[in-house]
Write a protein that holds these residues in place. Sequence first.
Motif, PDB file in Angstrom:
ATOM      1  N   VAL A 125      -0.256   2.970   6.608  1.00  0.00           N
ATOM      2  CA  VAL A 125      -0.764   2.641   5.270  1.00  0.00           C
ATOM      3  C   VAL A 125       0.226   3.106   4.201  1.00  0.00           C
ATOM      4  CG1 VAL A 125      -2.650   2.988   3.643  1.00  0.00           C
ATOM      5  CG2 VAL A 125      -3.145   2.757   6.073  1.00  0.00           C
ATOM      6  N   VAL A 126       0.788   4.300   4.384  1.00  0.00           N
ATOM      7  CA  VAL A 126       1.796   4.808   3.449  1.00  0.00           C
ATOM      8  C   VAL A 126       2.999   3.871   3.419  1.00  0.00           C
ATOM      9  CG1 VAL A 126       3.377   6.712   2.942  1.00  0.00           C
ATOM     10  CG2 VAL A 126       1.066   7.195   3.754  1.00  0.00           C
ATOM     11  N   LEU A 127       3.442   3.430   4.607  1.00  0.00           N
ATOM     12  CA  LEU A 127       4.581   2.526   4.692  1.00  0.00           C
ATOM     13  C   LEU A 127       4.290   1.201   3.992  1.00  0.00           C
ATOM     14  CD1 LEU A 127       7.387   1.842   5.822  1.00  0.00           C
ATOM     15  CD2 LEU A 127       6.259   1.059   7.917  1.00  0.00           C
ATOM     16  N   GLY A 128       3.092   0.673   4.168  1.00  0.00           N
ATOM     17  CA  GLY A 128       2.724  -0.589   3.538  1.00  0.00           C
ATOM     18  C   GLY A 128       2.738  -0.504   2.022  1.00  0.00           C
ATOM     19  N   PHE A 129       2.151   0.543   1.471  1.00  0.00           N
ATOM     20  CA  PHE A 129       2.142   0.699   0.016  1.00  0.00           C
ATOM     21  C   PHE A 129       3.536   1.013  -0.519  1.00  0.00           C
ATOM     22  CE2 PHE A 129      -2.521   1.347   0.394  1.00  0.00           C
ATOM     23  CZ  PHE A 129      -2.913   0.449  -0.581  1.00  0.00           C
ATOM     24  N   TRP A 130       4.336   1.727   0.259  1.00  0.00           N
ATOM     25  CA  TRP A 130       5.718   1.973  -0.159  1.00  0.00           C
ATOM     26  C   TRP A 130       6.482   0.657  -0.271  1.00  0.00           C
ATOM     27  CZ3 TRP A 130      10.098   0.783   2.705  1.00  0.00           C
ATOM     28  CH2 TRP A 130      11.312   1.221   2.157  1.00  0.00           C
ATOM     29  N   MET A 131       6.291  -0.237   0.681  1.00  0.00           N
ATOM     30  CA  MET A 131       6.959  -1.537   0.632  1.00  0.00           C
ATOM     31  C   MET A 131       6.507  -2.341  -0.578  1.00  0.00           C
ATOM     32  SD  MET A 131       6.948  -2.638   4.668  1.00  0.00           S
ATOM     33  CE  MET A 131       7.668  -4.229   4.293  1.00  0.00           C
ATOM     34  N   LEU A 132       5.217  -2.319  -0.878  1.00  0.00           N
ATOM     35  CA  LEU A 132       4.721  -3.051  -2.049  1.00  0.00           C
ATOM     36  C   LEU A 132       5.306  -2.485  -3.341  1.00  0.00           C
ATOM     37  CD1 LEU A 132       0.955  -3.536  -1.099  1.00  0.00           C
ATOM     38  CD2 LEU A 132       2.755  -5.261  -1.086  1.00  0.00           C
TER      39      LEU A 132
END
Length: 378
Positions: free
Chosen positions: A282-289
């Motif tokens: 989840v952290v990785l996903g929001f970082w990408m966004l």
Amino acid sequence: METSSTAASWPATRAALRKGALLPWMALAAGIASIPASVIFISMGDSGHSHLAHRMSAPGCILSVILFCAGIIGGCMLWIRRRTRQILLRHPWLEYRVGHVTNGRYEWVELKDANNTRISQLIVSSWVHQIGSVVDGNSSTAWFAGDPRKRGVISAPGGGDFRYAYYSPARQPPAFAFTENRSGDRLDPQGSPPQSVREFQLNPDRGRVMMKPVGESAARHGGSQDTRYPSPRVLRRVLAFALDWALHLGVGIGSAIAVSPEFSVEAATRFDWKHLGVSPIVVLGFWMLASVADRVGVQAIFHTTVGKAVFGLRVIRPDDGTFPSLGRLLAVWLVDLYLVVGFPIALVGNGDLPGPDRVGDYFLPAVRRRDLRQRNEV
């Protein structure tokens, strides 16, 4: 041709304003919806879900990123449509003599008065497939609403098909001349032409033949030895990168905590990462966004990220020194992501890493804002 009524009062113009109005709203809605969708798809990859949910997690995350990028494009389209509508509601259609210049990627329209004297050159906001659809090399006149020296709307006579056009000091049309001499034609003591003399030659570039400067002016823009951008900036670039990286990571961690009901403050204070209750995916996903929003969306509009803006930097294209387009910024972000994933694989496998032919075009230099201002004033 000059009318006292505004351009938006013409029936053909009103009909054209309504045409395609739904598409950018749909793209923006898809981009907004991609944020909760990414959370759902990321959570589907956690333990406790079915095998089908695990298989859908990765494609769903990729789809969310694509929809988020579509939302950025939709937002830019809405901004252009809003500005176009405001201009048409405030200004009348005026008829000008015109000239047309294109390099196959962008197009410019040259507005002239009744004596065929150039008033301004404006870049037209068009997709590649739309170049020449409103004004082309055969057009002698066109309708224009707005300020010809700043921005406005250009249309073929009739007002039924138009494009937003604006003056850009950093993105000027190509000059079809083989020399440029700003300080006379005297030679220096060594018998060489002065630095203010630039020579041009025809060069093939991606299937097209284009005029390109020879010698120093043809060098990569923004390099460490490029005298066109003399201000020191190495430390600024390092600090800007660190600030952007910290900002994207902070948004990723903060957003993941906000959507994680199992987050434990007590575990965080004890640095007990195993029982923290926040999924790294989840952290990785929001970082990408956050990274896409800053490096693609913000940079496409303001030509700088948050970190670069703090330290007075702007990003430019290395081939011609102009500001990169939204498509190029998105391509750069995707290539960077590909290299982060692919380079370790190629290193372990001791093989070549496939990629674009001109990788250097995807490493955009950042230069000082004052150097850009001085170049544009020359």
